[in-house]
Motif scaffolding. Structure first.
Motif, PDB file in Angstrom:
ATOM      1  N   VAL A 541      81.146 -57.321   8.061  1.00 47.41           N
ATOM      2  CA  VAL A 541      82.550 -57.249   8.463  1.00 47.41           C
ATOM      3  C   VAL A 541      83.420 -57.025   7.237  1.00 47.41           C
ATOM      4  O   VAL A 541      83.340 -57.761   6.246  1.00 47.41           O
ATOM      5  CB  VAL A 541      82.985 -58.537   9.201  1.00 47.41           C
ATOM      6  N   ASP A 542      84.280 -56.009   7.319  1.00 48.02           N
ATOM      7  CA  ASP A 542      85.180 -55.689   6.208  1.00 48.02           C
ATOM      8  C   ASP A 542      86.364 -56.648   6.239  1.00 48.02           C
ATOM      9  O   ASP A 542      87.022 -56.820   7.279  1.00 48.02           O
ATOM     10  CB  ASP A 542      85.679 -54.242   6.342  1.00 48.02           C
ATOM     11  N   SER A 543      86.629 -57.305   5.135  1.00 49.57           N
ATOM     12  CA  SER A 543      87.746 -58.253   5.081  1.00 49.57           C
ATOM     13  C   SER A 543      89.084 -57.572   5.340  1.00 49.57           C
ATOM     14  O   SER A 543      90.048 -58.221   5.745  1.00 49.57           O
ATOM     15  CB  SER A 543      87.771 -58.966   3.718  1.00 49.57           C
ATOM     16  N   LEU A 544      89.161 -56.247   5.112  1.00 51.60           N
ATOM     17  CA  LEU A 544      90.423 -55.523   5.382  1.00 51.60           C
ATOM     18  C   LEU A 544      90.691 -55.425   6.873  1.00 51.60           C
ATOM     19  O   LEU A 544      91.847 -55.342   7.297  1.00 51.60           O
ATOM     20  CB  LEU A 544      90.358 -54.108   4.775  1.00 51.60           C
ATOM     21  N   ASP A 545      89.628 -55.422   7.691  1.00 44.88           N
ATOM     22  CA  ASP A 545      89.795 -55.287   9.129  1.00 44.88           C
ATOM     23  C   ASP A 545      89.902 -56.631   9.834  1.00 44.88           C
ATOM     24  O   ASP A 545      90.208 -56.689  11.019  1.00 44.88           O
ATOM     25  CB  ASP A 545      88.609 -54.512   9.730  1.00 44.88           C
ATOM     26  N   TYR A 546      89.653 -57.732   9.131  1.00 50.97           N
ATOM     27  CA  TYR A 546      89.646 -59.053   9.774  1.00 50.97           C
ATOM     28  C   TYR A 546      91.062 -59.613   9.867  1.00 50.97           C
ATOM     29  O   TYR A 546      91.846 -59.524   8.921  1.00 50.97           O
ATOM     30  CB  TYR A 546      88.758 -60.018   8.986  1.00 50.97           C
ATOM     31  N   LYS A 547      91.384 -60.161  11.038  1.00 51.43           N
ATOM     32  CA  LYS A 547      92.692 -60.783  11.246  1.00 51.43           C
ATOM     33  C   LYS A 547      92.611 -62.263  10.882  1.00 51.43           C
ATOM     34  O   LYS A 547      91.826 -63.014  11.471  1.00 51.43           O
ATOM     35  CB  LYS A 547      93.139 -60.638  12.712  1.00 51.43           C
ATOM     36  N   CYS A 548      93.447 -62.663   9.953  1.00 50.90           N
ATOM     37  CA  CYS A 548      93.417 -64.052   9.458  1.00 50.90           C
ATOM     38  C   CYS A 548      93.983 -64.997  10.521  1.00 50.90           C
ATOM     39  O   CYS A 548      95.088 -64.798  11.021  1.00 50.90           O
ATOM     40  CB  CYS A 548      94.220 -64.163   8.164  1.00 50.90           C
ATOM     41  N   TRP A 549      93.209 -66.058  10.848  1.00 53.96           N
ATOM     42  CA  TRP A 549      93.617 -67.014  11.880  1.00 53.96           C
ATOM     43  C   TRP A 549      94.151 -68.324  11.300  1.00 53.96           C
ATOM     44  O   TRP A 549      94.366 -69.288  12.028  1.00 53.96           O
ATOM     45  CB  TRP A 549      92.426 -67.319  12.795  1.00 53.96           C
ATOM     46  N   VAL A 550      94.350 -68.387  10.012  1.00 52.63           N
ATOM     47  CA  VAL A 550      94.881 -69.601   9.388  1.00 52.63           C
ATOM     48  C   VAL A 550      96.335 -69.789   9.824  1.00 52.63           C
ATOM     49  O   VAL A 550      97.123 -68.847   9.832  1.00 52.63           O
ATOM     50  CB  VAL A 550      94.792 -69.514   7.853  1.00 52.63           C
ATOM     51  N   MET A 551      96.683 -71.031  10.259  1.00 57.28           N
ATOM     52  CA  MET A 551      98.050 -71.334  10.666  1.00 57.28           C
ATOM     53  C   MET A 551      98.903 -71.572   9.420  1.00 57.28           C
ATOM     54  O   MET A 551      98.546 -72.371   8.548  1.00 57.28           O
ATOM     55  CB  MET A 551      98.082 -72.574  11.561  1.00 57.28           C
ATOM     56  N   VAL A 552     100.034 -70.862   9.338  1.00 56.62           N
ATOM     57  CA  VAL A 552     100.944 -70.996   8.206  1.00 56.62           C
ATOM     58  C   VAL A 552     102.333 -71.301   8.728  1.00 56.62           C
ATOM     59  O   VAL A 552     102.676 -70.997   9.869  1.00 56.62           O
ATOM     60  CB  VAL A 552     100.968 -69.704   7.345  1.00 56.62           C
ATOM     61  N   GLU A 553     103.136 -71.952   7.896  1.00 52.83           N
ATOM     62  CA  GLU A 553     104.521 -72.260   8.253  1.00 52.83           C
ATOM     63  C   GLU A 553     105.452 -71.203   7.673  1.00 52.83           C
ATOM     64  O   GLU A 553     105.222 -70.697   6.567  1.00 52.83           O
ATOM     65  CB  GLU A 553     104.912 -73.649   7.746  1.00 52.83           C
ATOM     66  N   GLU A 554     106.501 -70.903   8.434  1.00 50.52           N
ATOM     67  CA  GLU A 554     107.442 -69.882   7.980  1.00 50.52           C
ATOM     68  C   GLU A 554     108.834 -70.222   8.508  1.00 50.52           C
ATOM     69  O   GLU A 554     108.992 -70.604   9.674  1.00 50.52           O
ATOM     70  CB  GLU A 554     107.008 -68.506   8.478  1.00 50.52           C
ATOM     71  N   VAL A 555     109.829 -70.142   7.656  1.00 43.80           N
ATOM     72  CA  VAL A 555     111.220 -70.342   8.058  1.00 43.80           C
ATOM     73  C   VAL A 555     111.801 -68.986   8.416  1.00 43.80           C
ATOM     74  O   VAL A 555     111.835 -68.072   7.586  1.00 43.80           O
ATOM     75  CB  VAL A 555     112.053 -71.001   6.934  1.00 43.80           C
TER      76      VAL A 555
END
Length: 730
Positions: A541-555
Motif C-alpha cells: 500500500v502506497d502511503s500517498l494513497d492512504y487516508k489518515c484516520w487519526v483524529m485531530v483537533e482543529e479550530v
C-alpha cells in the motif's frame, strides 16, 4: 356534611376483652376512624381532629386499628374523655361504647362520673361534634341522656344514618357503618368529577374535594396538541411533555430530490443520499456519487466566489476513478484520478512488477524488483561452459571470461608417463584436454543397470537411472526429479522449493512456491504518511494513497468551534487550498471544512438555533424558522393556557372552554379568548311585575331593559288589561 352536631345511633353490641375484663366496640371504632379520614378530605388537617373514647379499652382498640389500617392518620389524637378535660379541638368524634343486651354502662357507675364524662365529651368541640353510640341503651340508664335525646331529636340531629353531602354535586351519601364510607372515598361522591382542566379535557377522577384546582392531577387523555407545522397530534399522554414529531413524511430537499424523513428533521440539515452521475470537468470521468457531495462542491464554489469576487465553478469534487494513464515504462497509473496533482506523473513511482531481465542475464531470468527500481545483476546460479571447456556453477550475470576455472586436471608427461594434477587455470596450454572427456559427456551418470526380469525395469522408469537429477534450473534451484531423459531443458518442470525472490523494496521474500506467480507483499509495516502521522499498512500500500484516520483537533476560523475530525479531511482541505491557490494565483488557506457542532446561538425569541453550525450560511438567522414549542399564552387567554404551536407560528385565539362570570351576574361556559362583553347570555330568567304580579320568562339578554322596571313603570303602564303594555312585554 350538612350538620355540625350529630348523634349516629346503632344497635351493634360491644365485645368483651377476656384478659382485661373490659368492653370495646369495633363497630364504633371503624366508623370513628373512617369519619376522621373523610373530614381530612374536607380541608381539615389531622391536628384539628380528635377522637375521644369513654373507656381505656376502646382507646387502645382505636390506636391499634389506627396503626394497622389507617397509617396515614397517625397525627390524629386518640384519647379518653377523662384525660381531655381542659383541652379543645375543632372537630370531636366521640365513641360512647356501652351497647349491650343488659344496657350495662359500668364506666358511668357514679352520678358525678357520669355527668362529668357526658358534659366533657359534649363541650370540647369548636366546629363539629359527632357522637357514635347506642342511644336506646343510654336512654334506658340515664335521665340526662333522655334529655339529650329529646333535644337532639327536636333539632333533627340524631338518627341511625349520617348524611355526607358532596359539595360539588350536592349528592347525599348515607352512612350507617364503615363500609358506607367507600361511596365517598375521596371526600365527594361516586360521580365522575368532569371538571374542565387547563388542557381542555375533563377530570376522570371519582368526585374529590381535595385538589379542586387540579394542580396535581395528571390528565391521562391522549394529547391533542399539534407538535409540528403539519398539524400532527402528539401521541403521548396529555400530562407528558410533547416530544419531537417522528412521523415520517416526504420532504423536498434543497437539491430537488425527495426523502422520507421524520417530521422534525429540517430538510436544510439533511444530507441527500441519492446517487447521481456527474462528468468531472478536469478529467472528463463520469462518476456516480451521492448528491450531498455534489452539494458540497457547490458550497465550495460559493465560498471561492465570495472569497475572490470571481464568478467560478469549483471542481474540487474528488474523482473516484482510477487514473489508468499509460506511463513511459509501459504500465498504467494505478492511483486514484489526480488531474490536479502531478498530472504529468513526474513524481509518480510505478509499483508494478518489472518485466525486464536481470542486469547482465544470459538466460531468461526476469527481474523481481519493482518497475521503478533499478534492475540488479542476475544472481541466478547456472551451469555454464567456460572458455577452457569445463562447466562451472556461476552467477548468470557474471563475466565468463573472468571466471577462474578450478577444475583439477591431470597432466601426463609423454616421456616419463608421470601424471600431475593441477587447477585448470594453471594449465591453459592444455586447451584440448576436454576432448578426453567426450565419452563421459555422452552419458548422464555413467551408471549401469542390470536387467534379469521385468521388475528390474523399475530402476530405469524415466529411461535413465534412480539417481536424483539435480540439474540447475533457471530459478537457481536444483531439479528434484529422479534422473530423467525427457524434458532435459526443464521447460515443463515446476519447482516446488520456497520462492526466494524479493517482492518489495523492503526485501521481503515471497512466501509462495517457486513456480507460482509472486503476489503483492502483504506484510504489515509502519509507514510515515504525508501528514506526518504513522500507520501500520500492508507493504504494497502506497502511503500517498492512504487516508489518515487519526483524529485531530482543529479550530474553525469562521465560527471558532473546536472540532475533532479525521486527519484525511484536513488533508482534503489542504488539497482544496492548493487548488484554490493554483486557480487564482493567490496564496490562501482554504477554510471550507464543515463544523459538526450545533449552532446554539440565542434567537430573538429566546430559544437557541438547533441547526448544525452554519457560519457561512445565514449567520444572522434571517431565514431561520424556529421549531421549538411556543412558550407564550394563547391569544386573548384570561388564564394560564399555553400555546401549543411552534415558536415561529402565530398564536391562535384561546379556545379552552372555561366557566366565566358574565356582566349580568350569570355564569356561562365560553372560550377563554372570547370577549365576555360581547357574549349573549341565554339563561332563562323570570320577570315579575309589581302591580299585576304577572311573571314572564325570557332570555337574560332580552330583559336587560327591565332591570329597574318596578321603579320606572307608572300606574297607567301596570294595568292588567292595558293592551299597549301587554304588547311591550311580549
Amino acid at each position: 356534611m350538612n350538620k355540625n352536631i350529630f348523634f349516629l345511633s346503632h344497635d351493634v353490641f360491644e365485645k368483651e376483652d377476656e384478659e382485661q375484663k373490659s368492653m370495646f366496640n369495633p363497630h364504633e371504632a371503624e366508623i370513628a376512624l373512617n369519619l376522621a379520614k373523610y373530614l381530612t378530605k374536607q380541608d381539615y388537617s389531622q391536628n384539628q381532629i380528635t377522637i375521644l373514647a369513654t373507656c381505656y379499652r376502646q382507646q387502645f382498640y382505636l390506636r391499634k386499628l389506627q396503626k394497622k389500617s389507617f397509617e396515614n392518620l397517625n397525627k390524629i389524637r386518640i384519647s379518653v374523655v377523662g384525660n381531655y378535660l381542659d383541652e379543645k379541638d375543632d372537630i370531636i368524634i366521640l365513641s360512647l361504647v356501652g351497647s349491650n343486651k343488659e344496657s350495662n354502662i359500668d364506666f358511668l357507675s357514679t352520678v358525678n362520673s357520669y355527668v362529668n364524662r357526658v358534659c366533657s365529651g359534649l363541650s370540647h368541640a369548636k366546629h363539629g361534634l359527632y357522637m357514635i353510640g347506642n342511644i336506646e341503651c343510654l336512654k334506658s340508664q340515664s335521665e340526662l341522656w333522655n334529655r339529650i335525646y329529646t333535644t337532639l331529636n327536636d333539632m333533627k340531629k340524631i338518627g341511625n344514618q349520617l348524611d355526607l353531602v358532596c359539595q360539588v354535586h350536592d349528592t347525599v351519601t348515607q352512612v350507617t357503618n364503615a363500609i358506607d364510607f367507600a361511596a365517598a372515598i375521596d371526600g365527594g361522591c361516586m360521580q365522575k368529577c368532569y371538571a374542565i382542566l387547563n388542557c381542555g379535557h375533563l377530570c376522570q377522577r371519582i368526585c374529590h374535594f381535595d385538589d379542586r384546582d387540579h394542580l396535581q392531577y395528571k390528565c391521562n387523555e391522549t394529547c391533542d396538541r399539534y407538535i409540528c407545522s403539519e398539524k400532527h397530534q402528539c401521541p403521548r399522554k396529555c400530562f407528558e411533555e410533547c416530544e419531537k414529531c417522528i412521523i415520517k413524511i416526504e420532504k423536498t430537499l434543497p437539491c430537488g430530490h425527495t426523502a422520507t424523513l421524520p417530521c422534525f428533521v429540517d430538510s436544510l440539515d439533511y444530507k441527500c443520499w441519492v446517487m447521481v452521475e456527474e462528468v468531472l470537468p478536469d478529467c472528463g470521468h463520469l462518476i456516480q456519487q451521492r448528491c450531498q457531495y455534489r452539494q458540497l462542491s457547490a458550497n465550495f464554489s460559493a465560498f471561492c466566489s465570495n472569497l475572490f469576487a470571481i464568478n467560478t465553478s469549483c471542481t474540487v469534487t474528488v474523482c473516484n476513478k482510477q487514473c489508468n494513464i499509460p506511463l513511459p515504462c509501459g504500465h498504467q497509473c494505478t492511483r486514484q484520478c489526480h488531474v490536479n496533482d502531478d498530472p504529468e506523473h513526474k513524481k509518480y513511482v510505478c509499483k508494478e512488477k518489472c518485466e525486464k531481465k536481470n542486469k547482465g542475464c544470459k538466460g531468461d531470468h526476469q527481474c523481481r524488483r519493482l518497475c521503478s527500481e533499478d534492475c540488479l545483476k542476475c544472481e541466478v546460479v547456472i551451469k555454464a561452459a567456460l572458455p577452457c571447456g569445463h562447466e562451472a556453477r556461476i552467477e548468470c550475470g557474471a563475466d565468463i571470461q573472468k571466471h577462474i576455472c578450478t577444475v583439477e586436471v591431470k597432466q601426463v608427461f609423454p616421456k616419463c608417463q608421470h601424471t600431475i594434477t593441477k587447477p585448470c587455470h594453471k594449465v591453459q596450454e592444455y586447451v584440448d584436454l576436454s576432448e578426453s572427456f567426450d565419452d563421459s559427456k555422452n552419458q548422464v551418470h555413467d551408471t549401469v543397470t542390470q536387467v534379469t526380469n521385468t521388475s528390474d525395469f523399475a530402476a530405469v522408469t524415466d529411461g535413465v537411472c534412480m539417481q536424483k537429477c539435480y540439474a540447475i534450473l533457471k530459478c537457481g534451484h536444483l531439479c528434484q526429479r529422479i534422473c530423467h531423459f525427457d524434458d532435459r531443458d526443464h521447460l515443463q518442470y515446476k519447482c516446488n522449493e520456497t520462492c526466494d525472490r524479493y517482492i518489495c523494496s523492503e526485501k521481503h521474500q515471497c512466501p509462495r512456491k517457486c513456480f507460482e506467480e509472486c503476489e503483492k507483499c502483504i506484510i504489515k509495516i509502519e509507514k510515515t504518511l504525508p501528514c506526518g502521522h504513522t500507520a501500520t499498512l500492508p507493504c504494497f500500500v502506497d502511503s500517498l494513497d492512504y487516508k489518515c484516520w487519526v483524529m485531530v483537533e482543529e479550530v474553525l476560523p469562521d465560527c471558532g468551534h473546536l472540532i475533532q475530525q479525521r486527519c484525511q479531511y484536513r488533508q482534503l482541505c489542504a488539497n482544496f487550498s492548493a487548488f484554490c491557490s493554483n486557480l487564482f494565483a493567490i496564496n490562501t488557506s482554504c477554510t471550507v471544512t464543515f463544523c459538526n457542532k450545533q449552532c446554539n446561538i440565542p434567537l430573538p425569541c429566546g430559544h437557541q438555533c438547533t441547526r448544525q453550525c452554519h457560519a457561512s450560511d445565514d449567520p444572522e438567522h434571517k431565514k431561520y424558522v424556529c421549531k421549538e414549542k411556543c412558550e407564550k399564552k394563547n391569544k386573548g387567554c384570561k388564564g394560564d393556557h399555553r400555546c401549543h404551536r411552534l415558536c415561529s407560528e402565530d398564536c391562535l385565539k384561546c379556545e379552552v372552554v372555561i366557566k366565566a362570570a358574565l356582566p349580568c351576574g350569570h355564569e356561562a361556559r365560553i372560550e377563554c379568548g372570547a370577549d365576555i362583553q360581547k357574549h349573549i347570555c341565554t339563561v332563562e330568567v323570570k320577570q315579575v311585575f309589581p302591580k299585576c304580579q304577572h311573571t314572564i320568562t325570557k332570555p337574560c339578554h332580552k330583559v336587560q331593559e327591565y332591570v329597574d322596571l318596578s321603579e320606572s313603570i307608572d300606574d297607567s303602564k301596570n294595568q292588567v288589561n292595558d293592551t299597549n303594555s301587554s304588547n311591550k312585554y311580549q
